[in-house]
Design an enzyme around this catalytic site. Structure first.
Site, short mmCIF file in Angstrom:
data_model
loop_
_atom_site.label_atom_id
_atom_site.label_comp_id
_atom_site.label_asym_id
_atom_site.label_seq_id
_atom_site.Cartn_x
_atom_site.Cartn_y
_atom_site.Cartn_z
N CYS A 1 151.96 64.63 55.08
CA CYS A 1 152.93 63.95 55.96
C CYS A 1 154.25 63.82 55.19
CB CYS A 1 152.39 62.58 56.37
SG CYS A 1 150.70 62.66 56.98
N CYS B 1 145.87 43.63 58.13
CA CYS B 1 145.72 45.08 58.32
C CYS B 1 145.53 45.76 56.98
CB CYS B 1 146.97 45.62 59.01
SG CYS B 1 146.90 47.41 59.26
N CYS C 1 142.59 44.54 61.34
CA CYS C 1 143.03 45.89 61.68
C CYS C 1 142.79 46.77 60.46
CB CYS C 1 144.52 45.84 62.02
SG CYS C 1 145.25 47.46 62.29
N CYS D 1 146.19 50.49 68.03
CA CYS D 1 147.54 50.21 67.54
C CYS D 1 148.13 51.58 67.22
CB CYS D 1 147.45 49.33 66.30
SG CYS D 1 149.03 49.17 65.45
C1 DTB Z 1 152.61 51.09 60.67
O1 DTB Z 1 152.95 51.62 61.73
N1 DTB Z 1 153.45 50.79 59.69
C2 DTB Z 1 152.74 50.23 58.56
C3 DTB Z 1 151.29 50.13 59.09
N2 DTB Z 1 151.37 50.76 60.36
C4 DTB Z 1 150.16 50.63 58.29
C5 DTB Z 1 152.93 51.03 57.32
C6 DTB Z 1 154.39 51.19 56.95
C7 DTB Z 1 154.45 51.94 55.66
C8 DTB Z 1 155.85 52.04 55.14
C9 DTB Z 1 155.94 52.83 53.91
C10 DTB Z 1 155.20 52.31 52.73
O2 DTB Z 1 155.21 51.08 52.46
O3 DTB Z 1 154.62 53.14 52.01
FE1 SF4 Z 2 149.65 61.03 55.81
FE2 SF4 Z 2 148.43 58.62 55.90
FE3 SF4 Z 2 147.95 60.32 53.87
FE4 SF4 Z 2 150.34 59.15 54.05
S1 SF4 Z 2 148.40 58.13 53.71
S2 SF4 Z 2 149.94 61.32 53.61
S3 SF4 Z 2 150.59 59.03 56.30
S4 SF4 Z 2 147.46 60.66 56.05
#
Ligand code: DTB
Ligand code: SF4
Ligand code: SAM
Length: 331
Positions: free
Chosen positions: A51, A91, A124, A184
């Site tokens: 990603c 979460c 969550c 979600c």
């Molecule tokens: C979501 O939509 N945003 C949160 C939660 N679900 C898990 C995560 C945000 C991560 C932002 C980048 C980081 O802190 O690594």
């Molecule tokens: Fe992708 Fe989730 Fe892995 Fe990040 S933690 S690279 S968003 S699958």
């Protein structure tokens, strides 16, 4: 709602749009409350997926290293702290492609969930891909909602991730719904997407049956070392427009103003609350990046006359409407 209707709304003069979304918000959420959710990264970094926004992918050299799954006692301590600080949702995120039944780490996660769920908050998890069995077992262990973002439109998703598909994401969401957990699911603004990509994403979410219980709207936090490190930030008014159409399209969802709040002014966050955001991540860290200080958030809510949402155990996932197919489907 369908794409054309959503696009018409999105293109309204700004004040017309937020007036419309405010009405929908007041009709569905009359309480002047904002839900506080605490996030904890229980397994950080070293993820096999690519990603292109993510600090935790093993494919990019970022400041985030690979760690092991946290110990249950440490997680419990953080969950209790979250409860004491007024969060009503906890979460837990893991940087995995997914989880598989019969593995040691899945058993560990189930055990952790069972204990956290006894504290009485909404629980969550966001652990990547799930099959039917995994979803069922998480539900039985006490998970109330599963976070799995579709992130952008199906067309743009291919430009952002190559190690799994948009359809894989939908399949997991289907398993989540079938197991009776709340969905979600939302996305990220700032991945180089067009406005149409954003609207398409919301069209798909709004056509889930039942609709998602919560919709996180993240603004990209650019991570040095990732392909999107140099991405331009999203225009503030575009963020508000997205919140507004999310509120109109999915009236009963918690619309969660998620990543990117640290970079937002209090005034911009206020506009987002006005337009329909009613949930935030609370605590000074998201998964690997920063978030506003808790006290600053409480001060802001106080200034606005907004209350942290009261604890509730009304966590049953929304009922499906009989008239529409259950399958989250591509339009
Ligand atoms: C979501 O939509 N945003 C949160 C939660 N679900 C898990 C995560 C945000 C991560 C932002 C980048 C980081 O802190 O690594
Ligand atoms: Fe992708 Fe989730 Fe892995 Fe990040 S933690 S690279 S968003 S699958
Ligand atoms: N691995 C799981 C998954 O991919 O679903 C869970 C964790 S993942 C980090 C959860 C979500 O956080 C992603 O879907 C994305 O929407 C959001 N996210 C991750 N990195 C981000 C960033 N740098 N900026 C904004 N949002 C981000």
């Amino acid at each position: 709602m369908q794409f054309d209707e959503l696009k018409k709304l999105y293109d309204l003069p700004f004040f017309d749009l937020i007036q419309r979304s405010r009405k929908v918000h007041e009709a569905n959420w009359p309480e002047n409350e904002v839900q506080l959710c605490t996030l904890l990264s229980i397994k950080t970094g070293g993820c096999s997926e690519d990603c292109s926004y993510c600090a935790q992918s093993a494919r990019y050299t970022t400041e985030v290293g690979a760690e092991r799954l946290m110990e249950k006692c440490d997680i419990m301590e953080r969950a209790k702290e979250a409860l004491d600080n007024g969060s009503t949702r906890f979460c837990m995120g893991a940087a995995w492609k997914g989880v598989r039944d019969g593995t040691k780490r899945f058993d560990q996660v189930l055990d952790i969930v069972e204990s956290v769920s006894e504290l009485g908050m909404e629980v969550c998890t966001t652990l990547g891909e799930l099959g039917e069995v995994e979803a069922q077992k998480l539900k039985e262990a006490g998970v109330t909602a599963y976070n799995h973002n579709i992130d952008t439109s199906p067309e743009h998703y291919k430009n952002i991730v190559s190690t799994h598909t948009f359809q894989d994401r939908l399949n997991t969401l289907r398993h989540v719904q079938d197991a009776g957990m709340s969905v979600c699911s939302g996305g990220i603004l700032g991945l180089g997407e067009t406005t149409d990509d954003r609207i398409k994403m919301l069209e798909i979410l709004s056509n889930f049956n039942p609709q998602p219980e919560s919709v996180p709207i993240n603004s990209l936090v650019p991570i040095p070392g990732t392909p999107l490190a140099e991405s331009q930030g999203v225009d503030s008014f575009e963020v508000v427009r997205m919140i507004a159409i999310a509120r109109i399209a999915i009236p009963k969802a918690k619309v969660r103003l998620s990543a990117g709040r640290k970079q937002m002014s209090e005034e911009l966050q206020t506009l987002c609350f006005f337009a329909g955001a009613n949930s935030i991540f609370y605590g000074d860290k998201l998964l690997t990046t920063g978030n506003p200080q808790s006290q600053a958030d409480l001060n802001l809510l106080k200034k606005l006359g907004l209350e942290p949402q009261k604890p509730n155990r009304g966590q049953d996932s929304p009922e499906a409407e009989d008239t529409r197919p259950r399958e989250p489907a591509l339009a």
